[in-house]
Design a protein around this motif. Structure first.
Motif, PDB file in Angstrom:
ATOM      1  N   ALA A 406       0.824  -1.207   0.000  1.00 43.13           N
ATOM      2  CA  ALA A 406       0.000   0.000   0.000  1.00 43.13           C
ATOM      3  C   ALA A 406       0.859   1.259   0.000  1.00 43.13           C
ATOM      4  CB  ALA A 406      -0.932  -0.016   1.219  1.00 43.13           C
ATOM      5  N   ARG A 407       1.920   1.252   0.803  1.00 44.42           N
ATOM      6  CA  ARG A 407       2.832   2.392   0.824  1.00 44.42           C
ATOM      7  C   ARG A 407       3.509   2.575  -0.525  1.00 44.42           C
ATOM      8  NH1 ARG A 407       2.491   6.291   4.742  1.00 44.42           N
ATOM      9  NH2 ARG A 407       2.228   5.370   6.798  1.00 44.42           N
ATOM     10  N   LEU A 408       3.962   1.487  -1.120  1.00 43.25           N
ATOM     11  CA  LEU A 408       4.670   1.570  -2.389  1.00 43.25           C
ATOM     12  C   LEU A 408       3.772   2.108  -3.493  1.00 43.25           C
ATOM     13  CD1 LEU A 408       7.157   1.055  -4.106  1.00 43.25           C
ATOM     14  CD2 LEU A 408       6.417  -1.313  -4.364  1.00 43.25           C
ATOM     15  N   VAL A 409       2.531   1.632  -3.568  1.00 36.52           N
ATOM     16  CA  VAL A 409       1.612   2.109  -4.609  1.00 36.52           C
ATOM     17  C   VAL A 409       1.337   3.593  -4.431  1.00 36.52           C
ATOM     18  CG1 VAL A 409      -0.744   1.903  -5.471  1.00 36.52           C
ATOM     19  CG2 VAL A 409       0.569  -0.154  -4.969  1.00 36.52           C
ATOM     20  N   SER A 410       1.128   4.022  -3.192  1.00 39.71           N
ATOM     21  CA  SER A 410       0.846   5.429  -2.937  1.00 39.71           C
ATOM     22  C   SER A 410       2.040   6.319  -3.257  1.00 39.71           C
ATOM     23  CB  SER A 410       0.420   5.607  -1.477  1.00 39.71           C
ATOM     24  OG  SER A 410       0.189   6.971  -1.184  1.00 39.71           O
TER      25      SER A 410
END
Length: 544
Positions: A406-410
């Motif tokens: 989730a952090r990487l996509v954001s």
């Protein structure tokens, strides 16, 4: 070799649908007292509304929702009542989803134990037949049979709660509630625990409204950073601004995405706010969030046009390697370490720091995509799957798969970098088999995780994981082993076992079906079909 499972196709992960930013509120003592009083009062209303919603269970409908909202409106305001009832509904729905996941997990554990109890003691697993291994001793078998009954009793309780529409929710958190009975172990006294408990149960959140001033009428933050909130009717005596509002002395200055937030509030577009008190640090924070329009997903070929950075996620680091469009590793392997011990804030900061370095490395390489494994360890932490290997079970359970993705996509969306999810099947095994030893030199040590990052990147690009085509043997037979051919990306089942071709395994063609079958009728040699055909002498004399 056993049958390999089918490898799923890679895909580009959609971007985030929402944005959240946070800033510290440097409030005065008077402002802190007002915020605490308002938050505690609204928190008591939210607790009562959650209890009422839980009592309704499956019988809840729009009419009962309206009754609850009207009851809260008289004790606060219409907008506060709307925010409270919506938060209550979301909390109840989240508890129901957690209840369903808990039931599925219990059923999976029960099925695993029953399958192993049915096997003889000491029996080995057979993947071809789909058989699991048996327990090692009679004592272990007996202990697991007792655990099976315990799990069945737990499942019966959860199923009864779900059928009746009951959920078990603790406002403030179950962990903090249990800490009350272990204050000495937690290093807290009763007063410190009560302060944390009160702060966690406060309610200071309001949804945005498009078309209203600065996007929110309940908690309003102007474009200049002035923060004010609408006071509930019983606390109107605390107002220091017109229309029953309280204006804080502290100002808001968002550092991250400040221009995007300013554009929204200037255009009176909806922005939701939440005010939170961190008792451990003695600080107040305000969080702003809003939804984004769904952006079209970038096609896979366009995302991989400039190569990809394959990333292998591990317990303590990210192993990354840049690959060109042909699937060849470029440069040196990179490792971005992080420490997942300590508090949740420390772990979150470590993950964000590692991802920031990964994104900077991707931009320096000139790639426009990052390939990661589509991992899911929802059923991988059970003791039935990994036995007594507590260290490995603990490692898998603390693996930051969901939070890291989730952090990487954001964060990648802000850098215009696409995230490609690939099937994790056999990446570590095949990467070590085909890439670890060839790339290891006297000055460079390649780990199994570095080789797995190459396998992940090649799978995202559509190439097979194997390194190169094996040269043909000294003769045409398979005496030196099967000759593997570099399959094209469009060839199906290129990473699976070779399908069995029916018929004799020979290289000869049937009569009349060879490559020169049409030209053999013009040749004259022994046994040719033309010798058996009818022949007639030409009428012209041979002397002419």
């Amino acid at each position: 070799m056993g049958t390999l499972r089918e490898v799923e196709a890679s895909f580009v992960v959609p971007g985030p649908a929402g944005v959240a930013i946070r800033d510290r509120l440097r409030v005065s003592e008077a402002d802190a007292a007002v915020l605490t009083e308002v938050g505690v009062y609204l928190g008591s209303l939210a607790a009562g509304d959650l209890a009422e919603r839980s009592r309704q269970g499956l019988g809840h409908d729009a009419a009962s929702w309206a009754v609850r909202k009207r009851s809260l409106t008289g004790r606060s305001s219409a907008r506060w009542a709307g925010s409270i009832t919506k938060a209550t509904h979301d909390q109840w729905a989240l508890a129901r989803r957690g209840q369903a996941a808990h039931m599925a997990r219990l059923r999976g554990h029960i099925a695993s134990i029953e399958a192993r109890l049915a096997r003889p003691l000491g029996a080995k697993a057979d993947k071809r037949e789909g058989l699991v291994r048996g327990y090692g001793s009679r004592g272990e078998w007996h202990a697991k049979s007792r655990r099976l009954q315990t799990l069945k009793d737990r499942l019966a309780v959860v199923e009864a709660d779900r059928a009746a529409g009951r959920v078990r929710v603790v406002r403030g958190g179950k962990r903090l509630a249990n800490t009350r009975h272990h204050l000495q172990a937690a290093g807290l006294d009763e007063q410190a625990w009560r302060q944390r408990w009160r702060a966690e149960r406060m309610f200071l959140a309001a949804d945005g409204e498009t078309g209203k001033r600065f996007g929110n009428e309940t908690i309003r933050v102007t474009d200049t950073g002035q923060l004010s909130l609408k006071l509930p009717a019983p606390l109107a005596r605390l107002a220091n601004a017109p229309h029953g509002r309280y204006l804080l002395d502290a100002t808001v200055a968002f550092r991250h995405r400040s221009q995007e937030w300013c554009d929204r509030v200037t255009a009176n577009r909806a922005v939701a706010y939440r005010i939170h008190h961190d008792v451990m640090r003695g600080r107040w924070y305000v969080t702003a969030s809003w939804q984004r329009a769904a952006a079209p997903v970038l096609p896979l070929q366009a995302a991989l046009a400039r190569g990809v950075v394959g990333v292998d996620m591990n317990d303590d680091h990210l192993a990354a390697w840049h690959l060109d469009v042909h699937g060849n590793p470029v440069g040196e392997p990179q490792r971005f370490f992080y420490d997942l011990t300590g508090t949740a804030e420390h772990r979150d900061a470590q993950i964000r720091h590692a991802l920031t370095r990964l994104l900077h490395h991707t931009r320096r390489c000139g790639a426009s995509a990052i390939a990661i494994e589509d991992l899911d360890f929802s059923d991988g932490t059970s003791r039935e799957k990994h036995g007594r290997n507590k260290r490995f079970r603990r490692l898998v359970s603390r693996f930051p798969t969901a939070k890291l993705k989730a952090r990487l996509v954001s964060m990648a969306a802000e850098q215009d970098i696409a995230v490609v999810a690939v099937d994790p099947a056999y990446t570590s095994r095949w990467g070590a088999q085909h890439w670890q030893q060839p790339l290891t030199t006297t000055t460079r040590k390649i780990s199994r995780h570095d080789a797995a990052s190459i396998a992940i990147g090649r799978r995202a690009l559509g190439h097979p994981i194997r390194r190169r085509t094996t040269p043909p043997p000294h003769h045409r037979s398979d005496g030196a082993g099967h000759r593997i051919v570099q399959a094209r990306p469009e060839v199906r089942r290129r990473e699976e076992t070779r399908p069995h071709v029916p018929g004799p395994r020979t290289g000869c063609a049937p009569p009349g079906h060879g490559a020169k079958a049409g030209d053999q009728g013009a040749q004259h040699r022994s046994g040719h079909p033309a010798e058996h055909e009818s022949w007639q002498q030409d009428s012209l004399p041979l002397s002419l």
